[in-house]
Design a protein around this motif. Structure first.
Motif, short mmCIF file in Angstrom:
data_model
loop_
_atom_site.label_atom_id
_atom_site.label_comp_id
_atom_site.label_asym_id
_atom_site.label_seq_id
_atom_site.Cartn_x
_atom_site.Cartn_y
_atom_site.Cartn_z
N ALA A 30 3.64 -28.76 -13.92
CA ALA A 30 3.93 -27.43 -14.45
C ALA A 30 2.32 -26.83 -14.99
N ILE A 31 2.38 -25.85 -14.22
CA ILE A 31 1.33 -25.07 -14.14
C ILE A 31 0.75 -24.56 -15.92
N SER A 32 -0.24 -24.99 -16.88
CA SER A 32 0.08 -24.16 -18.06
C SER A 32 -1.24 -23.72 -18.19
N GLN A 33 -1.94 -24.28 -17.48
CA GLN A 33 -3.76 -23.63 -18.10
C GLN A 33 -4.31 -23.70 -15.88
N GLU A 34 -5.23 -22.43 -15.84
CA GLU A 34 -5.13 -22.96 -14.27
C GLU A 34 -6.81 -24.07 -14.16
N GLU B 224 6.34 -24.11 -4.71
CA GLU B 224 6.84 -23.52 -6.13
C GLU B 224 8.39 -23.78 -5.98
N ASN C 190 4.63 -20.79 -17.66
CA ASN C 190 4.52 -22.47 -17.09
C ASN C 190 5.56 -21.72 -15.44
N GLN C 191 4.47 -21.85 -14.33
CA GLN C 191 4.87 -21.68 -13.13
C GLN C 191 5.19 -24.01 -12.17
N ARG C 192 6.50 -24.24 -12.00
CA ARG C 192 6.30 -25.36 -11.94
C ARG C 192 6.05 -25.21 -10.74
N VAL D 296 -1.15 -33.24 -20.05
CA VAL D 296 -0.27 -32.98 -18.61
C VAL D 296 0.47 -33.70 -17.87
#
Length: 102
Positions: A78-82, A101, A2-4, A66
């Motif tokens: 956090a980006i777990s899915q588009e 970011e 994941n990106q936060r 989310v």
């Protein structure tokens, strides 16, 4: 992985910048469909359960939840899915904030 991301106003001119308040978030997310407020985030793993106290605005995305977390004047996600990206961008625009970011 994941990106936060952080939704913040700290990048704006000092005269205009103000923290995103918890009350502002509560009012904003209360008007958004599929969002609920929770004071504890519970994460269940195969062998343990972890609870994190805080201010979480949970977004229902299909069968997934989310968390958008308010913390010290910013909102973290956090980006777990588009599919989370457009919602993150909408929230930032509505709160007149930037996305950073990290």
């Amino acid at each position: 992985m994941n990106q936060r991301f952080r939704i913040t106003r700290s990048m704006q001119d000092a005269a205009e910048a103000q923290a995103i308040s918890l009350d502002e978030c509560k009012e904003y997310f209360a008007g958004k469909p599929d969002f609920t407020y929770e004071a504890v985030l519970t994460v269940k793993g195969p062998e343990s359960t972890m609870s994190i106290k805080g201010d979480f605005f949970m977004w229902e995305l299909g069968g997934m939840r989310v968390p958008f977390r308010h913390y010290m004047g910013d909102v973290y996600v956090a980006i777990s899915q588009e599919e989370v990206v457009p919602m993150m961008m909408e929230v930032a625009a509505d709160l007149r904030a930037d996305i950073v970011e990290g």
